[in-house]
Design a protein around this motif. Structure first.
Motif, PDB file in Angstrom:
ATOM      1  N   ILE A  43      13.748  -6.471   0.459  1.00 24.10           N
ATOM      2  CA  ILE A  43      14.519  -5.274   0.117  1.00 24.10           C
ATOM      3  C   ILE A  43      14.218  -4.136   1.090  1.00 24.10           C
ATOM      4  N   ARG A  44      12.953  -4.009   1.404  1.00 22.52           N
ATOM      5  CA  ARG A  44      12.521  -2.977   2.349  1.00 22.52           C
ATOM      6  C   ARG A  44      13.266  -3.144   3.679  1.00 22.52           C
ATOM      7  N   ASN A  45      13.249  -4.354   4.170  1.00 17.25           N
ATOM      8  CA  ASN A  45      13.864  -4.669   5.445  1.00 17.25           C
ATOM      9  C   ASN A  45      15.369  -4.412   5.405  1.00 17.25           C
ATOM     10  N   MET A  46      15.971  -4.818   4.296  1.00 20.55           N
ATOM     11  CA  MET A  46      17.399  -4.615   4.116  1.00 20.55           C
ATOM     12  C   MET A  46      17.703  -3.115   4.106  1.00 20.55           C
ATOM     13  N   TRP A  47      16.904  -2.384   3.364  1.00 18.53           N
ATOM     14  CA  TRP A  47      17.136  -0.955   3.241  1.00 18.53           C
ATOM     15  C   TRP A  47      16.995  -0.247   4.601  1.00 18.53           C
ATOM     16  N   ASP A  48      15.947  -0.625   5.364  1.00 16.83           N
ATOM     17  CA  ASP A  48      15.758  -0.009   6.681  1.00 16.83           C
ATOM     18  C   ASP A  48      16.993  -0.205   7.545  1.00 16.83           C
ATOM     19  N   ASN A  49      17.519  -1.426   7.522  1.00 18.11           N
ATOM     20  CA  ASN A  49      18.671  -1.718   8.369  1.00 18.11           C
ATOM     21  C   ASN A  49      19.924  -1.003   7.909  1.00 18.11           C
ATOM     22  N   VAL A  50      20.167  -1.030   6.611  1.00 16.09           N
ATOM     23  CA  VAL A  50      21.386  -0.421   6.116  1.00 16.09           C
ATOM     24  C   VAL A  50      21.334   1.094   6.271  1.00 16.09           C
ATOM     25  N   SER A  51      20.159   1.683   6.062  1.00 15.19           N
ATOM     26  CA  SER A  51      20.118   3.140   6.188  1.00 15.19           C
ATOM     27  C   SER A  51      20.349   3.541   7.639  1.00 15.19           C
ATOM     28  N   LEU A  54       0.822  -1.212   0.000  1.00 11.98           N
ATOM     29  CA  LEU A  54       0.000   0.000   0.000  1.00 11.98           C
ATOM     30  C   LEU A  54       0.854   1.259   0.000  1.00 11.98           C
ATOM     31  N   THR A  55       1.871   1.274   0.842  1.00 11.37           N
ATOM     32  CA  THR A  55       2.569   2.539   1.072  1.00 11.37           C
ATOM     33  C   THR A  55       3.822   2.702   0.225  1.00 11.37           C
ATOM     34  N   GLY A  56       4.321   1.612  -0.355  1.00  4.65           N
ATOM     35  CA  GLY A  56       5.531   1.715  -1.163  1.00  4.65           C
ATOM     36  C   GLY A  56       6.666   2.301  -0.351  1.00  4.65           C
ATOM     37  N   SER A  57       7.312   3.316  -0.907  1.00  2.39           N
ATOM     38  CA  SER A  57       8.456   3.867  -0.182  1.00  2.39           C
ATOM     39  C   SER A  57       8.032   4.984   0.757  1.00  2.39           C
ATOM     40  N   ASN A  58       6.706   5.250   0.756  1.00  2.00           N
ATOM     41  CA  ASN A  58       6.191   6.328   1.596  1.00  2.00           C
ATOM     42  C   ASN A  58       5.957   5.877   3.016  1.00  2.00           C
ATOM     43  N   GLN A  59       6.996   5.509   3.729  1.00  2.00           N
ATOM     44  CA  GLN A  59       6.760   5.034   5.083  1.00  2.00           C
ATOM     45  C   GLN A  59       7.919   5.391   5.993  1.00  2.00           C
ATOM     46  N   HIS A  60       7.641   5.426   7.265  1.00  2.00           N
ATOM     47  CA  HIS A  60       8.742   5.589   8.201  1.00  2.00           C
ATOM     48  C   HIS A  60       8.471   4.798   9.472  1.00  2.00           C
ATOM     49  N   VAL A  61       9.565   4.501  10.160  1.00  2.00           N
ATOM     50  CA  VAL A  61       9.499   3.644  11.329  1.00  2.00           C
ATOM     51  C   VAL A  61       9.798   4.467  12.566  1.00  2.00           C
ATOM     52  N   GLY A  62       9.011   4.302  13.589  1.00  2.00           N
ATOM     53  CA  GLY A  62       9.301   4.977  14.851  1.00  2.00           C
ATOM     54  C   GLY A  62       8.972   4.046  15.988  1.00  2.00           C
ATOM     55  N   ASN A  63       8.776   4.577  17.162  1.00  2.00           N
ATOM     56  CA  ASN A  63       8.379   3.727  18.273  1.00  2.00           C
ATOM     57  C   ASN A  63       7.066   4.207  18.862  1.00  2.00           C
ATOM     58  N   TRP A  64       6.323   3.273  19.424  1.00  2.00           N
ATOM     59  CA  TRP A  64       5.135   3.678  20.152  1.00  2.00           C
ATOM     60  C   TRP A  64       5.611   4.307  21.439  1.00  2.00           C
ATOM     61  N   PRO A  65       4.936   5.375  21.877  1.00  2.00           N
ATOM     62  CA  PRO A  65       5.407   6.051  23.083  1.00  2.00           C
ATOM     63  C   PRO A  65       5.472   5.086  24.265  1.00  2.00           C
ATOM     64  N   THR A  71       8.904  -0.209  23.351  1.00  2.00           N
ATOM     65  CA  THR A  71       9.866  -0.304  22.265  1.00  2.00           C
ATOM     66  C   THR A  71       9.297  -1.013  21.055  1.00  2.00           C
ATOM     67  N   VAL A  72       7.964  -1.182  21.041  1.00  2.00           N
ATOM     68  CA  VAL A  72       7.361  -1.815  19.882  1.00  2.00           C
ATOM     69  C   VAL A  72       7.486  -0.869  18.691  1.00  2.00           C
ATOM     70  N   GLU A  73       7.898  -1.432  17.583  1.00  2.00           N
ATOM     71  CA  GLU A  73       8.090  -0.614  16.392  1.00  2.00           C
ATOM     72  C   GLU A  73       6.763  -0.054  15.895  1.00  2.00           C
ATOM     73  N   ARG A  74       6.781   1.200  15.522  1.00  2.00           N
ATOM     74  CA  ARG A  74       5.572   1.799  14.968  1.00  2.00           C
ATOM     75  C   ARG A  74       5.830   2.179  13.524  1.00  2.00           C
ATOM     76  N   LYS A  75       5.106   1.531  12.609  1.00  2.00           N
ATOM     77  CA  LYS A  75       5.315   1.829  11.199  1.00  2.00           C
ATOM     78  C   LYS A  75       4.134   2.615  10.664  1.00  2.00           C
ATOM     79  N   GLU A  76       4.451   3.673   9.974  1.00  2.00           N
ATOM     80  CA  GLU A  76       3.422   4.517   9.406  1.00  2.00           C
ATOM     81  C   GLU A  76       3.750   4.833   7.970  1.00  2.00           C
ATOM     82  N   GLY A  77       2.733   4.985   7.162  1.00  2.00           N
ATOM     83  CA  GLY A  77       3.002   5.339   5.782  1.00  2.00           C
ATOM     84  C   GLY A  77       1.814   6.078   5.205  1.00  2.00           C
ATOM     85  N   GLU A  78       1.906   6.354   3.926  1.00  2.00           N
ATOM     86  CA  GLU A  78       0.818   7.073   3.274  1.00  2.00           C
ATOM     87  C   GLU A  78       0.430   6.356   1.998  1.00  2.00           C
TER      88      GLU A  78
END
Ligand SMILES: Nc1nc2c(ncn2[C@@H]2O[C@H](COP(=O)(O)OP(=O)(O)O)[C@@H](O)[C@H]2O)c(=O)[nH]1
Lengths: 670, 76
Positions: free
Chosen positions: A503-511, A22-33, A36-43
């Motif tokens: 690829i997405r996962n790889m890119w997140d880690n490498v970046s 759905l979101t393609g490259s339009n996403q970012h990863v953060g944390n829930w307040p 430490t659960v990952e919070r992923k959001e996109g458009e």
């Protein structure tokens, strides 16, 4: 602001795949307040409207069994998503619809993405989607997330749902006794002003969920009523029984929905997953196969990442360095600018950038294993070994994640429900050799064992695992006694990995690695450079510089391990800030500039094969980087444990390095 | 009735979940994963490691300690 869509679903339902589609490259990863659960959001843009898509953690239920469940539940209750897309694995309809019933009970706007219909079809499972949707009272849209099929229909249904009125009242019959209790409870609750759907709250109280009980406790009006209190105490007595009756009633409801709307073979077909599992989880072959797979992963990482891509990358950087240097010289920049830029920054970053291909390949391969479903089998075959040291198989997954980076490795322990498992898993994670340590080994391998790179790397990783297991055993006998926790784990069918996910996962880690390389490492390298040329007038990188003197102060500690030079001490020291900085530092202090070949040949002249091995063992085991220590503090919630983790690892690393060197010397190695 | 602890079943045996005697949190989790009363399961593997059972189209590995506490009504 556009509308918000939340994705909810069981683990392995294809939720991540759908989110990525759905979101393609339009996403970012953060944390829930707060957690430490990952919070992923996109458009996602659909028919000229932009929707925010929030990916919630995969869960079986919306109770309080794990942090993941709580995050999902709280977001649905208080995050006000405009619509919830419930991703449902079509091959596992009953269990997935169990979650759907809970969403319906919460009274939120839900639509179902009936995902993996292709796989269902191959198992001869067919749906009457219309009837299914009619019975549930919500839209059901068939999708194949990995092929991006059904996405438009899904978004269309979502946008209609957003604009429509709320779902009507949804209620399952839980049997007479529970239903009466629910009605009474609701009439009590209706007197307080609560922002949460009463129906849902009442059910959760009967199920005995902490969260619901806490809300009740806070209602002073209720607590003041003796009638209510006696009613409430009566409930508490039967809680365990209600709890299971409610789950059973939900499943009965699901069964009535499924009956007649799904057709499937009487006996599930034997799939090639079953055949593969006969071998991959075999009681004798399972483990050697797992070891072989890991060996192949490291050999490939080494072969592709280092030999093929790494070299050309390093050459490119070197050439760039020369260009910048001559540029600086031509504008006659002062010596310290030229020095700082070329020797500090470019050399430091160059070392790191040269290793990016290697880390890319490692993440790619680990991602393939994960996405194909093999990781769950790895946990399965490791269960016996893990049990022998007082842990359970699932702990091993956090260890594998640690191979990439210890920070997510430590984070991933939160899926372990038991405190003992979790604490031990956190404390041993640093022994899982992270991606940032690879460059260090590579320099020493290039200097002494160029022909056996893959094997040396594999042995190092193996030693790390071994030490982790030994320490786990010791911890479970001393610091954290208590029962071994239960092992419950789904073994999803093997699937062709979706390239996009990997690829997405790889890119997140490498970046993330790159961002760190750009900040911490740059800071460390610059600071070290300054220390290496001060006080003014000393020979840069010489023993008389501040850096040299500090190094000389620490160096004697490492004498028994065979590498008691101030340079080695400084290198290890910088690694506590970030492991990525070690090679750059060694380059600076040994070679003046850290061009690959020059560093390797200097290393060859100062170390011997034996001291090189001792140094690698130290690198493997000693104190993790600052980021990992900070994460350990966050996850254990205690400075004490973080300090403990930082020091015991150092002691163990030192001890092992000394043993390697001393025993090696006795045996006549040099 | 022919009830046995899951750990005593062999690969190929099938039956219905009769009762789970584990602690309340673990029992609830098992229920929620589909091992509720009456759920049909088939044992795929029971050797030295966790027991693998088939539940619907789903494969789940269960630790031996847990399997011991699950009573299965065997069908022939
Ligand atoms: N055949 C098929 N595979 C899918 C589909 N959607 C996802 N997958 C695969 O299913 C696996 C699990 O998907 P993932 O998105 O990681 O699941 P999550 O745990 O719910 O996030 C991956 O290997 C995906 O490539 C689908 O519609 N059809």
């Amino acid at each position: 602001m556009g509308n918000t869509i939340a994705l909810v679903g069981n683990p392995n339902s294809g939720k991540t795949t759908l989110f990525n589609a759905l979101t393609g490259s339009n996403q970012h990863v953060g944390n829930w307040p707060g957690v430490t659960v990952e919070r992923k959001e996109g458009e996602v843009r659909f028919r000229d409207k932009v929707y925010k898509v929030v990916d919630l953690p995969g869960t079986y239920s919306l109770g309080a069994f794990s942090e993941d469940e709580m995050v999902a539940r709280d977001y649905i209750l208080t995050g006000n998503p405009d619509v919830v897309i419930n991703v449902v694995d079509a091959t596992n309809l009953e269990r997935n619809l169990y979650l759907t019933t809970q969403l319906l009970e919460m009274g939120v706007k839900v639509i179902v993405a009936l995902n993996m219909v292709d796989e269902a079809e191959s198992k001869e499972i067919y749906f009457d989607v219309k009837a299914l949707s009619g019975r549930l009272g919500i839209p059901v849209i068939p999708t194949i997330a990995c092929r991006r099929q059904g996405l438009d229909d899904l978004l269309a249904a979502a946008s209609i749902k957003i604009d429509s009125a709320k779902n009507g009242q949804f209620a399952i019959s839980y049997g007479e006794s529970i239903d009466t209790k629910l009605i009474t409870l609701k009439s009590y609750l209706s007197k307080s002003e609560l922002a949460i759907p009463l129906n849902w709250l009442a059910i959760k109280v009967l199920e005995g969920e902490e969260y619901a009980l806490r809300i009740i406790k806070e209602q002073e009006a209720l607590q003041g009523s003796t009638d209510f209190r006696s009613f409430y105490e009566e409930l508490a007595v039967h809680r365990d029984e209600y709890q299971l009756d409610i789950v059973d009633a939900r499943y009965n409801f699901v069964n009535t929905i499924v009956k007649g709307t799904v057709s499937r073979p009487a006996e599930p077909k034997t799939t090639w997953t079953d055949k593969a599992d006969d071998i991959l989880t075999h009681k004798i072959w399972g483990l050697p196969i797992f070891a072989a797979i890991m060996l192949i992963v490291f050999q490939l990482t080494f072969a592709i990442g280092e030999d093929v891509l790494g070299e050309s990358m390093a050459e490119g950087i070197e050439a760039l360095g020369e260009i910048i240097k001559s540029g600086l010289v031509s504008i006659s920049a002062p010596w310290w600018v030229t020095g700082f830029v070329t020797e500090g920054i470019i050399a430091g970053l160059g070392e790191i950038i040269g290793f990016i291909p290697l880390i890319l390949v490692l993440y790619l391969l680990l991602g393939l294993l994960e996405d194909s479903g093999y990781m769950a089998r790895a946990a399965y075959v490791m269960d016996n070994i893990m049990r022998a040291v007082g842990l359970q198989g699932k702990t091993f997954i956090s260890m594998i994640v640690g191979f990439g980076c210890n920070v997510p490795g430590v984070m991933s322990t939160r899926t372990l429900e038991n405190r003992k498992d979790r604490m031990i898993a956190i404390l041993i994670n640093p022994f899982m050799s992270c991606g940032a340590k690879i460059p260090i080994y590579l320099v020493f391998i290039a200097a002494f064992f160029p022909k056996h790179g893959g094997l040396v790397l594999f042995s190092i990783y193996f030693l790390g695992i071994l030490m982790a297991l030994i320490m786990a055993k010791i911890f479970s006998k001393t610091l954290f006694t208590g029962e071994v926790s239960h092992f419950i784990m789904e073994l999803p069918p093997y699937r062709k990995p979706t390239l996009r996910n990997v690829i997405r996962n790889m890119w997140d880690n490498v970046s993330e690695f790159l961002v760190r390389a750009g900040t911490i490492i740059l800071t460390v390298v610059s600071a070290l450079w300054i220390l290496a040329v001060l006080p003014v007038g000393v020979e840069a990188y010489g023993p008389e510089s501040i850096l040299g003197r500090v190094g000389s102060l620490i160096a004697p500690i490492f004498k028994p391990a065979g590498f008691g030079t101030w340079q080695a001490a400084v290198g290890l020291f910088s690694g506590i800030a970030a492991k990525e900085a070690v090679v750059a530092t060694l380059g600076m202090v040994y070679a003046g500039v850290s061009e690959g070949a020059e560093l390797v040949s200097t290393i060859r002249s100062v170390f011997t094969p034996l001291t090189a091995v001792a140094f690698m063992v130290m690198t493997l085991l000693y104190t993790p980087c600052a980021a990992t220590i900070a994460m350990i503090k966050k996850e254990t919630g205690s400075v004490k444990w973080a300090t403990f983790a930082a020091t015991y690892t150092f002691a163990l690393g030192w001890l092992m390095a000394v043993l390697v060197f001393q025993i090696g010397s006795l045996l006549g190695f040099a | 009735m022919n009830c046995l602890s899951l750990i005593r079943l062999n690969a190929g045996d099938h039956g219905k979940v009769e009762k789970i005697l584990a602690g309340s949190a673990a029992t609830k989790r098992l229920y929620e994963m589909g091992f509720n009363t009456g759920a049909r399961i088939k044992v795929l593997k029971n050797d030295s490691g966790p027991i693998i059972v088939c539940l619907g189209n789903n494969k789940i590995a269960l630790g031996r300690g847990l399997a011991e506490k699950m009573l299965i009504n065997i069908e022939h």
